[in-house]
Scaffold this active site. Structure first.
Site, PDB file in Angstrom:
ATOM      1  N   GLU A  93       2.197   1.302  -3.489  1.00  0.00           N
ATOM      2  CA  GLU A  93       0.870   2.163  -4.163  1.00  0.00           C
ATOM      3  C   GLU A  93       1.133   3.850  -4.188  1.00  0.00           C
ATOM      4  O   GLU A  93       1.199   4.587  -5.290  1.00  0.00           O
ATOM      5  CB  GLU A  93       0.145   1.645  -3.865  1.00  0.00           C
ATOM      6  CG  GLU A  93      -1.350   2.240  -4.777  1.00  0.00           C
ATOM      7  CD  GLU A  93      -2.375   2.174  -3.960  1.00  0.00           C
ATOM      8  OE1 GLU A  93      -3.046   1.707  -3.000  1.00  0.00           O
ATOM      9  OE2 GLU A  93      -2.928   3.205  -3.979  1.00  0.00           O
ATOM     10  N   HIS A  94       1.222   4.421  -2.912  1.00  0.00           N
ATOM     11  CA  HIS A  94       1.526   5.360  -2.438  1.00  0.00           C
ATOM     12  C   HIS A  94       2.233   6.370  -3.579  1.00  0.00           C
ATOM     13  O   HIS A  94       2.403   7.226  -4.031  1.00  0.00           O
ATOM     14  CB  HIS A  94       1.945   5.875  -1.418  1.00  0.00           C
ATOM     15  CG  HIS A  94      -0.115   5.886  -0.988  1.00  0.00           C
ATOM     16  ND1 HIS A  94      -0.628   7.322  -0.351  1.00  0.00           N
ATOM     17  CD2 HIS A  94      -1.013   5.339  -0.941  1.00  0.00           C
ATOM     18  CE1 HIS A  94      -1.587   7.041  -0.084  1.00  0.00           C
ATOM     19  NE2 HIS A  94      -2.196   5.778  -0.174  1.00  0.00           N
ATOM     20  N   GLU A 154      -4.503   7.037   6.933  1.00  0.00           N
ATOM     21  CA  GLU A 154      -5.916   6.225   6.765  1.00  0.00           C
ATOM     22  C   GLU A 154      -5.357   4.823   7.087  1.00  0.00           C
ATOM     23  O   GLU A 154      -7.114   4.938   7.126  1.00  0.00           O
ATOM     24  CB  GLU A 154      -5.106   6.116   4.988  1.00  0.00           C
ATOM     25  CG  GLU A 154      -5.904   5.445   3.985  1.00  0.00           C
ATOM     26  CD  GLU A 154      -5.643   5.310   2.908  1.00  0.00           C
ATOM     27  OE1 GLU A 154      -4.632   6.024   2.198  1.00  0.00           O
ATOM     28  OE2 GLU A 154      -6.265   4.239   1.802  1.00  0.00           O
ATOM     29  N   HIS A 195       0.353  -1.506  -0.208  1.00  0.00           N
ATOM     30  CA  HIS A 195      -0.027   0.153   0.290  1.00  0.00           C
ATOM     31  C   HIS A 195       0.511   1.110   0.143  1.00  0.00           C
ATOM     32  O   HIS A 195       0.566   1.986  -1.151  1.00  0.00           O
ATOM     33  CB  HIS A 195      -0.526   0.019   1.357  1.00  0.00           C
ATOM     34  CG  HIS A 195      -1.852   1.236   1.057  1.00  0.00           C
ATOM     35  ND1 HIS A 195      -2.390   1.674   2.639  1.00  0.00           N
ATOM     36  CD2 HIS A 195      -2.516   1.693   0.419  1.00  0.00           C
ATOM     37  CE1 HIS A 195      -2.798   1.882   2.344  1.00  0.00           C
ATOM     38  NE2 HIS A 195      -3.176   2.656   0.915  1.00  0.00           N
TER      39      HIS A 195
END
Ligand SMILES: [Zn+2]
Length: 1011
Positions: free
Chosen positions: A100-101, A198, A97
């Protein structure tokens, strides 16, 4: 990443250019491609026609790297590109994740932060995103414009294969230690980072905790046993070096799957991909590891925070999950999915009857259904809103259902109705069909299956019908997958009052340990990096290295959908949109609610749900009614609507209710009478059965309201403050806002008295609706069934004595008093949501387009930076709802304590807007226009064609005039509207969040939902 946006009515007006005309064969679209031949380094390994979906699939393998490629040729202008990688982490640090960022923090060719966000304004994309799953990460986009496709392709490919992955990006997006105010070393050192916050937000949602912990329990020792998004507890263990190594290992062409879809040429794309990936050569890849089957069932429990409202004794959840088939077997997957549908879907399903109707709980547990996330699929069923004392009862009931189905089987009509629903699903033409297809194909492929074999639905249906002739088809599977399956998890969850404090304590402890381990050099680096990050956030970047469309690429003329207005023989207006619908008719019938007793308004959503869940006077048995509906239609629904007019938002209010259904053209003779039966209202007999069913409806809606409050708090915050400004927004508050959540929960707590009260009100609403003679209708269907639909619609309305044309006039509400308030709503969340609303102008007002542009600019160039990048929220945005005439600002999942800071950012945003010509220029203005127009032009589903005109009265001419005003607006005009409607105006605002926000001290009104 999730590209949040405030909903705006204009997006409903999306129009469509393409039609799925069958004249052009998809083989022709695919070009002269031969099996076994090599094109630009890719060898064709399979070619397959899928007539059900009117497409041709071509599979290829890249000879040098081993990359997989799937092209789906279809005569659809909404072209899709996706690159996906199998990403299988070994821990819960959230490395895929965070990668991905950070991938989106700049690449070699495009060294700018957040290129996706910037491309949103330089593109006519119909979809752009990046998604991390348990075993894969994918980067999909879609667009109708060929130049745009090339632009986005170039940005996406460079981002995934050549990202800069700087250490500071890792700190910004992943996690870091930093002084609360970076420039002030006297402020405490805390954890920061976009993904860190998040995921704290994700783990503040009870259903997310439930689903995550359950999946971990089902698949121990595999990638699915880890939290791919990152568990906040583990995220702070991840190092920068691990991130870079993860990229090197997984973001390699040998581990990549490419999918393209649509009518753009394949060979050109193959050449472009080949050029980029060939230099990487080939590496060894590993297939996904399967879970080792359990030798005995397991019991696992977890805890969570109590709900904000509702009976504290009934907040537990229990489900049983079973490991089922290997998802790469398409027919078995089809069969188990069908079995899951038959077991749990709708009031006539045995699980529904045993679990939901018994009123032991409020609704199915969130995990209920068939899940294909992992290669080894699972089926889960359970209840939420139950008492701890009922755990064993629920378990017992689930097992009894299996035994009973083995004994009695499923009624053939239920199997037929499930097949019928599948057929309707295949034919329904969606605007984003290719996107869904591409994502599913990649998932299947990563698991080792054939990517598109699951599309052979007609073949599977035929095989199913054939195999059902021999007994035991479903019964044997129930034995194998459920009753005799040792790989099962009985999962329970209970709220503990100390949960939030425990989470907080764990974080404090972890933080202290990290700080204690810091050397002087580390501390110095924290201060330096903090300063660097602030500089980085404040540096105005030049995105001109990114490719862009220009306004010249955008058609001046918007897409239109002509609708003809016919009349039935009894004089009722019937709007008819002739279009290719693959043999489906979409029917809407609308009645005015003018004159409805205002006390009844808050019961409207209950009325809508009750329509098909209480039975009718003609068919009192709910299961029978449900079967009839599923066998003949795609469902029947009602949706109330409150809206201002395009010319007046402050005192006009038009309230209507629309009933909708769709069905195969061949079923019109059955569907219309059924539609008529349902809209005449639910049963008028208050039997014991009705009471229990209504109790179920109320409980389910109360539970859903609480769930959506936790997941979409920003929507509730904006709704709450909008309600102070216009009559329509205040009305909506009563049936879809915070008021409705409170109302439904209180009604539920009243028990029998609440049920009885509700039944009475539903009856009153029903009598009102049936008693007024006015009506209008809309049909979206092919030309061949025009007469059938017109006659049937006329017959339906005549039969009910509805012979009057629905009035489009509006009641004028003189008594509406506007208010400006600051409201704080304390909730047991670990994140908060802020919202603010300003009164703008009606849709047709010449200032309206500039307000919409302002919303777009303020999001991209101010709030995104201030609220998300600096503030650590997941999202910060503003937007203009042109139809409601309201301008709003909002934050999504802000860190605790950020309420005041975000409100301050809103203040600064207003000032920034009022002097926008100092900050931005022509380029940014054009980007904002492009973004708005791409929203307007996004392809829509067949069922939505012409609906904007029907539902809102916005003609093609009104919408075209607005489009031209958007195209022609100057930055001076945007500044003027910012000064006039935002900076110099009062507003209402609201914050939903933890009780510790401290806003009471600032004079905010506290709205306690418990009272
Ligand atoms: Zn994310």
């Amino acid at each position: 990443m999730k590209l949040s946006n405030i909903t705006e009515v204009s997006r409903r007006g999306r129009q469509l250019l393409h039609s799925s005309s069958k004249s052009l064969s998809t083989r022709a679209l695919a070009g002269d491609i031969q099996l076994g031949s090599v094109y630009h380094g890719f060898q064709v390994t399979k070619i397959k026609d899928v007539p059900d979906f009117d497409l041709t699939a071509i599979q290829l393998k890249h000879e040098v790297t081993g990359a997989d490629y799937l092209h789906i040729a279809k005569n659809d202008t909404n072209n899709v590109f996706t690159v996906g990688f199998q990403t299988t982490p070994l821990d819960s640090t959230g490395v895929p994740h965070i990668l991905e960022h950070t991938t989106l923090c700049g690449s070699e060719k495009y060294p700018v932060r957040d290129p996706f966000f910037k491309m949103l304004n330089r593109s006519m994309s119909t979809f752009m995103n990046a998604l991390t799953g348990s075993d894969l990460t994918m980067y999909p986009f879609s667009t109708e414009n060929p130049t745009d496709f090339n632009n986005l392709f170039s940005v996406y490919m460079d981002a995934v294969f050549h990202p800069l992955l700087r250490k500071l990006d890792f700190k910004q997006e992943g996690w870091r230690l930093e002084h609360e105010i970076p420039s002030d070393t006297s402020t405490p050192i805390i954890f920061k980072g976009v993904v860190y916050n998040e995921m704290k937000g994700v783990f503040s949602d009870v259903n997310n905790i439930y689903l995550t912990r359950l999946q971990q329990a089902m698949y121990p020792g595999t990638t699915y046993g880890n939290v791919s998004g990152g568990d906040p507890v583990n995220i702070t263990d991840l190092t920068y070096e691990q991130l870079v190594a993860f990229h090197r290992k997984f973001y390699h062409p040998s581990n990549a799957k490419f999918v393209t879809y649509g009518n753009f040429p394949l060979l050109e794309r193959l050449a472009a991909v080949d050029k980029i990936i060939t230099p990487f050569g080939r590496i060894q890849t590993e297939p996904i590891k399967d879970v080792v089957p359990f030798s005995t069932p397991r019991r696992v429990s977890a805890s969570c925070s109590p709900d904000a409202m509702g009976n504290p004794e009934k907040q537990c959840k229990l489900s049983i999950s079973y490991l089922t088939n290997d998802g790469t077997d398409p027919f078995e997957t089809f069969a188990v999915r069908m079995l899951a549908t038959l077991l749990t879907d709708g009031p006539s399903s045995p699980m529904y009857r045993a679990l939901i109707e018994s009123n032991i709980g409020s609704d199915y547990a969130a995990s209920t259904g068939y899940d294909r996330t992992a290669k080894m699929t699972n089926f889960s069923v359970g209840l939420q809103g139950i008492s701890k004392n009922d755990f064993s009862l629920v378990e017992e009931k689930i097992k009894q259902v299996f035994l009973q189905v083995i004994q009695d089987g499923f009624e053939p009509s239920r199997v037929e109705s499930a097949i019928h629903q599948l057929e309707l699903g295949i034919r329904h033409r969606r605007g984003n069909f290719g996107m869904g297809l591409a994502q599913n194909a990649i998932q299947n492929w990563v698991h080792g299956g054939e990517p598109i074999d699951a599309l052979d639905v007609t073949k599977f249906i035929a095989r199913l019908r054939n195999e059902l002739n021999t007994p035991g088809f479903f019964e044997d599977r129930i034995k194998k997958y459920f009753l005799e399956n040792q790989h099962q998890v009985i999962f329970t969850m209970e709220p503990t009052p100390t949960f939030a404090a425990e989470v907080q304590n764990e974080e404090t402890q972890r933080l202290q340990n990290k700080i204690a381990a810091l050397s002087e050099a580390d501390k110095k680096e924290i201060v330096e990096d903090g300063a660097k990050l602030v500089t980085m956030q404040e540096t105005k970047e030049d995105p001109s290295c990114l490719p862009t469309l220009t306004l010249a690429d955008v058609p001046v003329k918007g897409k239109v959908y002509p609708v003809s207005v016919l009349e039935t023989e009894n004089g009722i207006p019937l709007h008819y949109r002739k279009t290719a619908t693959n043999g489906i008719s979409y029917v809407t019938l609308t009645k005015s609610l003018e004159g409805l007793n205002p006390d009844l308004v808050k019961y409207m959503p209950l009325y809508s749900s009750a329509l098909t869940s209480l039975g009718t006077n003609e068919t009192p048995s709910v299961p029978k009614l449900d079967d009839k509906i599923r066998l003949n239609t795609s469902g029947i629904s009602a949706s109330p609507s409150l809206r201002p007019t395009p010319t007046n938002t402050t005192s006009s209010l038009h309230s209507t209710i629309s009933f909708g259904t769709s069905f195969l053209d061949t079923k019109a003779a059955q569907a219309y009478p059924l539609f008529s039966e349902v809209i005449q209202g639910p049963t008028t007999t208050f039997s014991d059965e009705t009471r229990e069913r209504l109790r179920t409806v109320i409980a389910g809606m109360a539970a859903n309201g609480m769930d959506s409050l936790a997941g979409s708090g920003h929507r509730y915050a904006v709704g709450l403050c909008s309600a102070d400004l216009t009559p329509a927004a205040r009305g909506k508050q009563a049936w879809s806002g915070l008021d409705s959540v409170v109302f439904l929960n209180k009604l539920h707590e009243k028990g029998d008295a609440g049920v009885e009260e509700c039944f009475g009100k539903i009856g009153e609403i029903s009598r009102f609706i049936v008693g007024s003679p006015d009506v209008k209708g809309m049909v979206v269907a092919g030309e061949a069934v025009l007469d059938v639909n017109r006659e049937s619609f006329g017959k339906l309305t005549r039969g009910l004595g509805w012979n009057q044309k629905a009035s489009d006039s509006n009641s004028i509400t003189k008594d509406f008093v506007r208010m400006y308030k600051n409201t704080f709503v304390p909730l047991p969340f670990t994140v908060n949501y802020a919202g603010r609303a300003y009164l703008g102008v009606p849709y047709t007002h010449q200032d309206s387009p500039a307000l919409q542009i302002l919303g777009e600019l303020m999001t991209s160039h101010f709030l995104h930076r201030e609220v998300r990048e600096k503030g650590g929220a997941y999202g910060g945005f503003s937007g203009y709802n042109a139809f409601d005439g309201l301008f709003s600002m909002a934050s999504y999942r802000d860190p605790p304590g950020a309420g005041k800071r975000t409100v301050d950012a809103f203040n600064r945003a207003a000032k920034w807007g009022a002097e926008i010509t100092k900050h931005l220029g022509e380029r940014e203005l054009n980007e904002a226009k492009l973004s708005i127009l791409s929203g307007l032009d996004t392809p829509i589903s067949a069922s939505q064609e012409g609906m904007t005109l029907y539902a809102t009265g916005l003609t093609d001419e009104i919408r075209q005039a607005r489009r031209e005003l958007i195209l022609g607006a100057s930055l001076d005009k945007v500044q003027q509207v910012a000064q006039e409607y935002i900076a110099s105006q009062s507003f209402s605002q609201a914050v939903l969040g933890p009780a510790s926000e401290g806003l009471e001290a600032e004079g905010w009104t506290v709205l306690d939902m418990q009272k």
